[in-house]
Motif scaffolding. Structure first.
Motif, PDB file in Angstrom:
ATOM      1  N   ASP A 292       0.834  -1.193   0.000  1.00 18.13           N
ATOM      2  CA  ASP A 292       0.000   0.000   0.000  1.00 18.13           C
ATOM      3  C   ASP A 292       0.868   1.241   0.000  1.00 18.13           C
ATOM      4  OD1 ASP A 292      -2.015  -1.772   0.160  1.00 18.13           O
ATOM      5  OD2 ASP A 292      -2.651  -1.267   2.196  1.00 18.13           O
ATOM      6  N   GLY A 293       0.456   2.211  -0.795  1.00 22.18           N
ATOM      7  CA  GLY A 293       1.156   3.481  -0.815  1.00 22.18           C
ATOM      8  C   GLY A 293       2.290   3.559  -1.809  1.00 22.18           C
ATOM      9  N   GLN A 294       2.671   2.444  -2.433  1.00 21.86           N
ATOM     10  CA  GLN A 294       3.704   2.523  -3.456  1.00 21.86           C
ATOM     11  C   GLN A 294       3.188   3.343  -4.624  1.00 21.86           C
ATOM     12  OE1 GLN A 294       4.850  -1.794  -3.896  1.00 21.86           O
ATOM     13  NE2 GLN A 294       6.864  -0.866  -4.024  1.00 21.86           N
ATOM     14  N   CYS A 295       4.033   4.227  -5.114  1.00 18.95           N
ATOM     15  CA  CYS A 295       3.621   5.107  -6.209  1.00 18.95           C
ATOM     16  C   CYS A 295       3.677   4.339  -7.523  1.00 18.95           C
ATOM     17  CB  CYS A 295       4.538   6.318  -6.275  1.00 18.95           C
ATOM     18  SG  CYS A 295       4.065   7.488  -7.543  1.00 18.95           S
ATOM     19  N   LEU A 296       2.549   4.280  -8.204  1.00 18.52           N
ATOM     20  CA  LEU A 296       2.500   3.600  -9.490  1.00 18.52           C
ATOM     21  C   LEU A 296       2.814   4.538 -10.636  1.00 18.52           C
ATOM     22  CD1 LEU A 296      -0.710   1.427  -9.024  1.00 18.52           C
ATOM     23  CD2 LEU A 296       1.658   0.837  -8.500  1.00 18.52           C
ATOM     24  N   LEU A 297       2.241   5.744 -10.592  1.00 19.99           N
ATOM     25  CA  LEU A 297       2.379   6.643 -11.730  1.00 19.99           C
ATOM     26  C   LEU A 297       2.433   8.090 -11.269  1.00 19.99           C
ATOM     27  CD1 LEU A 297       2.377   7.082 -14.820  1.00 19.99           C
ATOM     28  CD2 LEU A 297      -0.119   7.150 -14.707  1.00 19.99           C
ATOM     29  N   GLU A 298       3.370   8.833 -11.826  1.00 18.77           N
ATOM     30  CA  GLU A 298       3.467  10.276 -11.614  1.00 18.77           C
ATOM     31  C   GLU A 298       3.196  10.987 -12.935  1.00 18.77           C
ATOM     32  OE1 GLU A 298       7.098  11.602  -9.792  1.00 18.77           O
ATOM     33  OE2 GLU A 298       7.413   9.673  -8.828  1.00 18.77           O
ATOM     34  N   LEU A 299       2.730  12.225 -12.818  1.00 19.86           N
ATOM     35  CA  LEU A 299       2.564  13.077 -13.987  1.00 19.86           C
ATOM     36  C   LEU A 299       3.469  14.280 -13.868  1.00 19.86           C
ATOM     37  CD1 LEU A 299      -1.285  13.180 -14.584  1.00 19.86           C
ATOM     38  CD2 LEU A 299       0.420  11.831 -15.794  1.00 19.86           C
ATOM     39  N   GLY A 300       4.193  14.593 -14.954  1.00 22.98           N
ATOM     40  CA  GLY A 300       4.886  15.863 -15.044  1.00 22.98           C
ATOM     41  C   GLY A 300       3.942  16.842 -15.709  1.00 22.98           C
ATOM     42  N   ASP A 301       4.275  17.339 -16.893  1.00 21.11           N
ATOM     43  CA  ASP A 301       3.306  18.091 -17.689  1.00 21.11           C
ATOM     44  C   ASP A 301       2.212  17.122 -18.127  1.00 21.11           C
ATOM     45  OD1 ASP A 301       4.656  20.465 -17.451  1.00 21.11           O
ATOM     46  OD2 ASP A 301       5.781  20.203 -19.316  1.00 21.11           O
ATOM     47  N   LEU A 302       0.981  17.586 -18.132  1.00 21.64           N
ATOM     48  CA  LEU A 302      -0.135  16.702 -18.409  1.00 21.64           C
ATOM     49  C   LEU A 302      -0.128  16.224 -19.852  1.00 21.64           C
ATOM     50  CD1 LEU A 302      -3.083  18.443 -16.566  1.00 21.64           C
ATOM     51  CD2 LEU A 302      -1.674  16.543 -15.787  1.00 21.64           C
ATOM     52  N   PRO A 303      -0.240  14.931 -20.077  1.00 15.95           N
ATOM     53  CA  PRO A 303      -0.410  14.446 -21.441  1.00 15.95           C
ATOM     54  C   PRO A 303      -1.834  14.698 -21.928  1.00 15.95           C
ATOM     55  CG  PRO A 303      -0.548  12.616 -19.913  1.00 15.95           C
ATOM     56  CD  PRO A 303      -0.216  13.834 -19.089  1.00 15.95           C
ATOM     57  N   GLU A 304      -1.987  14.836 -23.222  1.00 15.40           N
ATOM     58  CA  GLU A 304      -3.317  14.990 -23.816  1.00 15.40           C
ATOM     59  C   GLU A 304      -3.830  13.609 -24.203  1.00 15.40           C
ATOM     60  OE1 GLU A 304      -5.387  16.919 -27.803  1.00 15.40           O
ATOM     61  OE2 GLU A 304      -3.458  17.707 -27.075  1.00 15.40           O
ATOM     62  N   LEU A 305      -4.966  13.206 -23.637  1.00 13.04           N
ATOM     63  CA  LEU A 305      -5.497  11.864 -23.839  1.00 13.04           C
ATOM     64  C   LEU A 305      -6.773  11.907 -24.667  1.00 13.04           C
ATOM     65  CD1 LEU A 305      -5.091  10.294 -20.276  1.00 13.04           C
ATOM     66  CD2 LEU A 305      -3.393  10.539 -22.097  1.00 13.04           C
ATOM     67  N   THR A 306      -6.886  10.955 -25.607  1.00 10.89           N
ATOM     68  CA  THR A 306      -8.087  10.828 -26.429  1.00 10.89           C
ATOM     69  C   THR A 306      -8.408   9.355 -26.595  1.00 10.89           C
ATOM     70  OG1 THR A 306      -7.439  12.801 -27.687  1.00 10.89           O
ATOM     71  CG2 THR A 306      -9.171  11.412 -28.634  1.00 10.89           C
ATOM     72  N   SER A 307      -9.692   9.034 -26.479  1.00 12.69           N
ATOM     73  CA  SER A 307     -10.163   7.675 -26.744  1.00 12.69           C
ATOM     74  C   SER A 307     -11.162   7.711 -27.882  1.00 12.69           C
ATOM     75  CB  SER A 307     -10.816   7.066 -25.501  1.00 12.69           C
ATOM     76  OG  SER A 307     -11.408   5.823 -25.810  1.00 12.69           O
ATOM     77  N   GLN A 308     -10.950   6.843 -28.881  1.00 13.40           N
ATOM     78  CA  GLN A 308     -11.842   6.815 -30.036  1.00 13.40           C
ATOM     79  C   GLN A 308     -13.151   6.088 -29.755  1.00 13.40           C
ATOM     80  OE1 GLN A 308     -11.202   8.429 -32.953  1.00 13.40           O
ATOM     81  NE2 GLN A 308      -9.405   9.231 -31.903  1.00 13.40           N
TER      82      GLN A 308
END
Length: 557
Positions: free
Chosen positions: A478-494
């Protein structure tokens, strides 16, 4: 650098989400993989002092003291009727450059270099012809005893039935092979065959160069033969120095084109072209090794060999593989292989595990300024395979850490459906920076993280057919960091309509520059599935920043 601390981030997750503890993750203490030091400079071709001598006898930093004409001085037959082996042996004394006039020259078997500083220089259109049915080393050195070997402007004719050949150069400190082409396919059966080039230098400061070598009909693409099929270039454990592979063209080999990973030395492959090679076109090891400005195509519509007999055992048309070939009782190869400014075009293949792969035996891999077109369904463009032993090679160990991959300014496009563009399993501390993923095919995901902690996505865009980001984990604290964000990526789903999916749960969190996803007990009631599917990340200003977790009717709030 991340955004100002006054900015807030919104994460929208789809599917069953075990998501919580989003704030308070420690900032990573180690530098991200993209800050690794610049690779060492390209070595020169003259690692030792060049002796004085006639300037017209200086070839690629290797100084000869005399030259002989194989025809005018020694009476060799340039029509291919009489073998020249005995004449070559007579001429190949220390310090001799053997000039070979235009013509076809018959060999009756292997020619062995038995002195230092010996060169074969073709002048005009020069072809060596092995005996019909030959399948061994044609031009050979004596186990690394001798040094300063030059082979230049000599082709080898493999057009006779059941005939193939190889060149083995094992030098102490340097060699140079240039403008050598294998003509014809030679053996076209599914059988074990000699490699085209077997190269090594034993001095860690030594440099050997293979330049403008060509084999357009290497063997047959389905002739892996349990690892005994023909290889374009083999560099193995006896190499301790640097091997340069420059401006080469290798196609249709059944057992890797450049199999150059299992060496403590360095291999640097630049400005080269590869087409339809099985297992991999380029196979790299560790620190100081790289592929730069190379183009690799996988497109069996361009294949010119015999019809495929099998695509089951050993068939796997990957472009580039990084592995460190960890062996028992041998020091681990230092990590740090790089892929820089390369182009991978995968259009047509019945079977490809991935296009660029960090194998289970690989430690780390850096890919930067590289373009990948993947039209192969269910095939990752980039894959970090789960670090571990290979069941068919029990003598190899699990590679020591690090296990990350670093992707910087990588572009992935193409029509592939299903699977994911990037798959990272066990790749702790991996970083994806300023990358563009445009893979809108049906069921195609962007990036999938599996049992991977401390990863970073910094900027870029992800346009996926289905989920731009998927995080799957089990057995993490518990508490292990899985993912960090620097500048936000732009995400799109079709395929997904974010607004139409009901909100199941909301968690207050201040995301700032910290971790956005951690391993924790399920926060969505009624599910224990440890999968987070991220379809949207929104950036707004709010006095109460909120992470929204979305799902469907399979789970109850």
């Amino acid at each position: 650098m991340g955004p100002p601390t006054s900015r807030r981030r919104y994460l929208t997750a789809l599917g069953a989400a075990a998501l919580g503890g989003l704030a308070g993750c420690q900032v990573r203490q180690e530098p991200t993989p993209t800050t690794t030091e610049t690779p060492t400079e390209t070595p020169t071709e003259t690692p030792t002092q060049t002796p004085a001598g006639p300037p017209e006898l200086l070839r690629h930093g290797i100084q000869f003291s005399r030259d002989v004409d194989l025809v005018a001085d020694l009476g060799a037959d340039p029509t291919g009727t009489e073998p020249i082996n005995a004449l070559l042996t007579t001429a190949a004394t220390a310090g001799t450059l053997i000039r070979v006039p235009e013509g076809r020259y018959q060999l009756d078997g292997r020619f062995l270099f038995e002195a230092d500083t010996v060169g074969l220089l073709g002048e005009g259109d020069v072809t060596f012809v092995p005996p019909t049915g030959f399948d061994s080393i044609l031009l050979d050195t004596n186990g690394g005893v001798h040094d300063e070997i030059v082979i230049e402007n000599i082709d080898i004719d493999l057009s006779a039935p059941d005939t193939t050949a190889g060149i083995r150069i094992q030098a102490r400190s340097r060699f140079h092979v240039e403008d050598v082409e294998y003509l014809g396919r030679g053996v076209d059966t599914i059988s074990g065959q000699v490699s085209a080039f077997l190269l090594s230098v034993s001095d860690p400061d030594g440099v050997g160069t293979l330049r403008r070598a060509v084999s357009k009909q290497g063997s047959r693409i389905d002739a892996y033969v349990n690892g005994n099929g023909r290889i374009a270039v083999w560099v193995g454990w006896d190499n301790k120095g640097t091997i340069r592979i420059e401006e080469c063209d290798f196609r249709e080999f059944g057992n890797n084109a450049c199999y150059t990973s299992r060496t403590p030395g360095k291999v640097q492959i630049v400005d080269s072209y590869f087409l339809n090679n099985n297992a991999s076109s380029i196979r790299l090891g560790g620190k100081g090794s790289y592929a730069e400005n190379c183009t690799i195509e996988i497109d069996l519509s361009k294949y010119t060999g015999p019809p495929l007999e099998t695509t089951e055992t050993g068939f796997n048309t990957r472009a580039i593989v990084v592995e460190t070939g960890v062996q028992l009782n041998v020091p681990a190869i230092e990590p740090g292989a790089e892929i820089r400014n390369c182009t991978v075009l995968a259009r047509d293949s019945p079977k490809s595990q991935s296009l660029i792969e960090l194998s289970p035996q690989g430690r780390s891999m850096i890919v930067r300024d590289t373009t990948i077109v993947c039209d192969l369904d269910d095939t990752p463009a980039i894959r970090r395979a789960k670090p571990g032993e290979l069941p068919w090679r029990p003598y190899q160990q699990i590679p020591p850490e690090p296990h990350w991959i670093s992707l910087d300014n990588v572009t992935i496009t193409g029509t592939a459906r299903g699977g994911e563009a990037i798959r990272i399993e066990g790749g702790t501390d991996s970083a994806i920076s300023n990358c563009t993923i445009e893979q809108p095919g049906a069921g195609r995901d962007g990036i999938r993280f599996i049992d991977t902690v401390g990863c970073l996505i910094d900027g870029g865009t992800i346009d996926a057919g289905r989920y731009p980001i998927t995080i799957q984990y089990s057995g993490l604290a518990d508490g292990q960091c899985l993912l960090e964000l620097g500048d936000l990526p732009e995400l799109t789903s079709q395929e997904l309509v974010i607004e139409a999916i009901p909100v199941l749960h909301e968690l207050a969190a201040e995301l700032l520059d910290a971790c956005i996803v951690t391993a924790a007990p399920p926060y969505v009631s009624g599910t224990h599935e440890s999968v987070i599917r991220i379809a949207d990340i929104r950036e707004e200003t709010s006095s109460e920043p909120t992470v929204r977790v979305y799902g469907d009717v399979l789970f109850e709030a």
